[in-house]
Write a protein that holds these residues in place. Structure first.
Motif, PDB file in Angstrom:
ATOM      1  N   ARG A  15       1.202   5.467   0.942  1.00  0.00           N
ATOM      2  CA  ARG A  15       2.463   5.490   0.184  1.00  0.00           C
ATOM      3  C   ARG A  15       3.343   4.299   0.547  1.00  0.00           C
ATOM      4  NH1 ARG A  15       1.868  10.940   1.329  1.00  0.00           N
ATOM      5  NH2 ARG A  15       3.295  10.828   3.097  1.00  0.00           N
ATOM      6  N   ARG A  16       3.448   4.015   1.838  1.00  0.00           N
ATOM      7  CA  ARG A  16       4.307   2.900   2.287  1.00  0.00           C
ATOM      8  C   ARG A  16       3.727   1.557   1.838  1.00  0.00           C
ATOM      9  NH1 ARG A  16       9.327   3.755   3.530  1.00  0.00           N
ATOM     10  NH2 ARG A  16       9.165   1.696   4.403  1.00  0.00           N
ATOM     11  N   PHE A  17       2.414   1.373   1.969  1.00  0.00           N
ATOM     12  CA  PHE A  17       1.799   0.115   1.530  1.00  0.00           C
ATOM     13  C   PHE A  17       2.028  -0.086   0.035  1.00  0.00           C
ATOM     14  CE2 PHE A  17      -1.724   0.401   5.025  1.00  0.00           C
ATOM     15  CZ  PHE A  17      -0.802   0.053   5.997  1.00  0.00           C
ATOM     16  N   ALA A  18       1.935   0.993  -0.741  1.00  0.00           N
ATOM     17  CA  ALA A  18       2.146   0.894  -2.184  1.00  0.00           C
ATOM     18  C   ALA A  18       3.601   0.546  -2.500  1.00  0.00           C
ATOM     19  CB  ALA A  18       1.739   2.199  -2.870  1.00  0.00           C
ATOM     20  N   ALA A  19       4.523   1.079  -1.716  1.00  0.00           N
ATOM     21  CA  ALA A  19       5.950   0.863  -1.988  1.00  0.00           C
ATOM     22  C   ALA A  19       6.461  -0.481  -1.478  1.00  0.00           C
ATOM     23  CB  ALA A  19       6.773   1.991  -1.370  1.00  0.00           C
ATOM     24  N   THR A  20       6.056  -0.861  -0.261  1.00  0.00           N
ATOM     25  CA  THR A  20       6.644  -2.063   0.351  1.00  0.00           C
ATOM     26  C   THR A  20       5.607  -3.104   0.751  1.00  0.00           C
ATOM     27  OG1 THR A  20       6.655  -1.032   2.546  1.00  0.00           O
ATOM     28  CG2 THR A  20       8.650  -0.792   1.219  1.00  0.00           C
ATOM     29  N   GLY A  21       4.336  -2.853   0.437  1.00  0.00           N
ATOM     30  CA  GLY A  21       3.286  -3.802   0.792  1.00  0.00           C
ATOM     31  C   GLY A  21       2.809  -3.609   2.212  1.00  0.00           C
ATOM     32  N   TYR A  22       1.638  -4.151   2.479  1.00  0.00           N
ATOM     33  CA  TYR A  22       1.062  -4.051   3.824  1.00  0.00           C
ATOM     34  C   TYR A  22       1.953  -4.761   4.836  1.00  0.00           C
ATOM     35  CZ  TYR A  22      -2.210  -4.822   7.661  1.00  0.00           C
ATOM     36  OH  TYR A  22      -2.796  -4.865   8.898  1.00  0.00           O
ATOM     37  N   ARG A  23       2.313  -6.001   4.535  1.00  0.00           N
ATOM     38  CA  ARG A  23       3.146  -6.769   5.468  1.00  0.00           C
ATOM     39  C   ARG A  23       4.541  -6.188   5.596  1.00  0.00           C
ATOM     40  NH1 ARG A  23       2.665 -12.599   3.255  1.00  0.00           N
ATOM     41  NH2 ARG A  23       2.544 -11.357   1.382  1.00  0.00           N
ATOM     42  N   GLY A  24       5.036  -5.541   4.553  1.00  0.00           N
ATOM     43  CA  GLY A  24       6.378  -4.985   4.580  1.00  0.00           C
ATOM     44  C   GLY A  24       6.472  -3.606   5.217  1.00  0.00           C
ATOM     45  N   GLY A  72       7.768   7.323  10.905  1.00  0.00           N
ATOM     46  CA  GLY A  72       8.956   7.994  10.381  1.00  0.00           C
ATOM     47  C   GLY A  72       8.636   8.864   9.178  1.00  0.00           C
ATOM     48  N   GLU A  73       7.768   8.382   8.311  1.00  0.00           N
ATOM     49  CA  GLU A  73       7.409   9.171   7.127  1.00  0.00           C
ATOM     50  C   GLU A  73       6.593  10.409   7.509  1.00  0.00           C
ATOM     51  OE1 GLU A  73       5.368   8.666   2.782  1.00  0.00           O
ATOM     52  OE2 GLU A  73       6.659   7.092   3.554  1.00  0.00           O
ATOM     53  N   VAL A  74       5.750  10.261   8.522  1.00  0.00           N
ATOM     54  CA  VAL A  74       4.924  11.389   8.964  1.00  0.00           C
ATOM     55  C   VAL A  74       5.755  12.386   9.772  1.00  0.00           C
ATOM     56  CG1 VAL A  74       2.947  12.033  10.433  1.00  0.00           C
ATOM     57  CG2 VAL A  74       2.811  10.030   8.968  1.00  0.00           C
ATOM     58  N   GLY A  75       6.798  11.878  10.434  1.00  0.00           N
ATOM     59  CA  GLY A  75       7.593  12.739  11.302  1.00  0.00           C
ATOM     60  C   GLY A  75       7.013  12.807  12.694  1.00  0.00           C
ATOM     61  N   ILE A 126      -5.613   1.135  10.207  1.00  0.00           N
ATOM     62  CA  ILE A 126      -5.231   2.108   9.175  1.00  0.00           C
ATOM     63  C   ILE A 126      -5.701   1.604   7.817  1.00  0.00           C
ATOM     64  CG2 ILE A 126      -3.298   3.214   7.983  1.00  0.00           C
ATOM     65  CD1 ILE A 126      -1.740   3.027  10.670  1.00  0.00           C
ATOM     66  N   LEU A 127      -5.409   0.344   7.530  1.00  0.00           N
ATOM     67  CA  LEU A 127      -5.819  -0.229   6.247  1.00  0.00           C
ATOM     68  C   LEU A 127      -7.338  -0.222   6.110  1.00  0.00           C
ATOM     69  CD1 LEU A 127      -4.979  -1.602   3.603  1.00  0.00           C
ATOM     70  CD2 LEU A 127      -5.165  -3.780   4.802  1.00  0.00           C
ATOM     71  N   LEU A 159      -2.761  -0.952  -3.558  1.00  0.00           N
ATOM     72  CA  LEU A 159      -2.099  -1.092  -2.256  1.00  0.00           C
ATOM     73  C   LEU A 159      -2.043  -2.544  -1.803  1.00  0.00           C
ATOM     74  CD1 LEU A 159      -3.760   1.805  -0.203  1.00  0.00           C
ATOM     75  CD2 LEU A 159      -1.560   1.831  -1.397  1.00  0.00           C
ATOM     76  N   LEU A 160      -2.966  -3.347  -2.287  1.00  0.00           N
ATOM     77  CA  LEU A 160      -3.094  -4.727  -1.816  1.00  0.00           C
ATOM     78  C   LEU A 160      -2.480  -5.742  -2.764  1.00  0.00           C
ATOM     79  CD1 LEU A 160      -6.803  -4.495  -0.641  1.00  0.00           C
ATOM     80  CD2 LEU A 160      -4.731  -4.137   0.694  1.00  0.00           C
TER      81      LEU A 160
END
Length: 182
Positions: free
Chosen positions: A18-27, A35-38, A54-55, A103-104
């Motif tokens: 989800r994070r890679f899709a939203a802000t990119g791998y580098r971002g 934080g997203e997982v808790g 992970i990637l 994602l990429l």
């Protein structure tokens, strides 16, 4: 609520996707994923050596299909058969793994420079050669590269299009854009 190790592992992968899709791998940082997982960043690092790991796990199924495609192309007896196998195989891969490819978006060239993904660059070169009909003409290689990059960069944009319709449209595009082999 206490999560099992397997559940936490899966939650980390899902959050990273989800994070890679939203802000990119580098971002995306490991702290963002945690934080997203808790959970803590240390918990993420318990499951994965680093962000690239992970990637790598997220992309493993698609990379396995890409390797199989590379083997199928290499087994073709002539350039026309190799071109057909490359076109059909790449479209199938792009449609099947469109969310992973998405994602990429925009980051693929930089990721190919990372040691864990160097083999993908070599497979990509062989795929371009096959799509170009294995000629040494720059125009054929340029067409093949533009078509592959375009498919990879835009495939995730059509999540609402049924797989068969998207696959048919992409394959027709490839066939129109590639120089015929003789």
């Amino acid at each position: 609520m206490v999560r099992s190790t397997a559940q936490t592992h899966g939650d980390i992968l899902a959050a990273a996707a989800r994070r890679f899709a939203a802000t990119g791998y580098r971002g995306t940082s490991l702290q963002d994923i945690a934080g997203e997982v808790g959970c803590s960043k240390a918990a993420v690092l318990y499951h994965f050596a680093n962000k690239e790991a992970i990637l790598t796990e997220l992309m493993a199924p698609a990379i396995g299909v890409l390797r199989s495609l590379d083997d199928r192309i290499a087994a073709q007896p002539d350039p026309a058969s190799a071109q057909r196998a490359a076109a059909e195989g790449f479209v199938d891969l792009a449609v099947r793994f469109r969310s992973e490819i998405a994602l990429l978006r925009g980051e693929f060239p930089k990721l190919l420079q990372r040691p864990g993904f160097a083999h993908i660059q070599r497979i990509s070169e062989r795929l371009i050669d096959a799509l170009a009909g294995r000629p040494q003409r720059p125009s054929a290689r340029i067409s093949a590269l533009v078509l592959l990059a375009g498919i990879a960069e835009t495939c995730g944009e059509f999540a609402d299009v049924p797989d068969e319709d998207l696959g048919d449209a992409l394959l027709a595009l490839l066939r129109r854009g590639l120089e015929p082999t003789h």
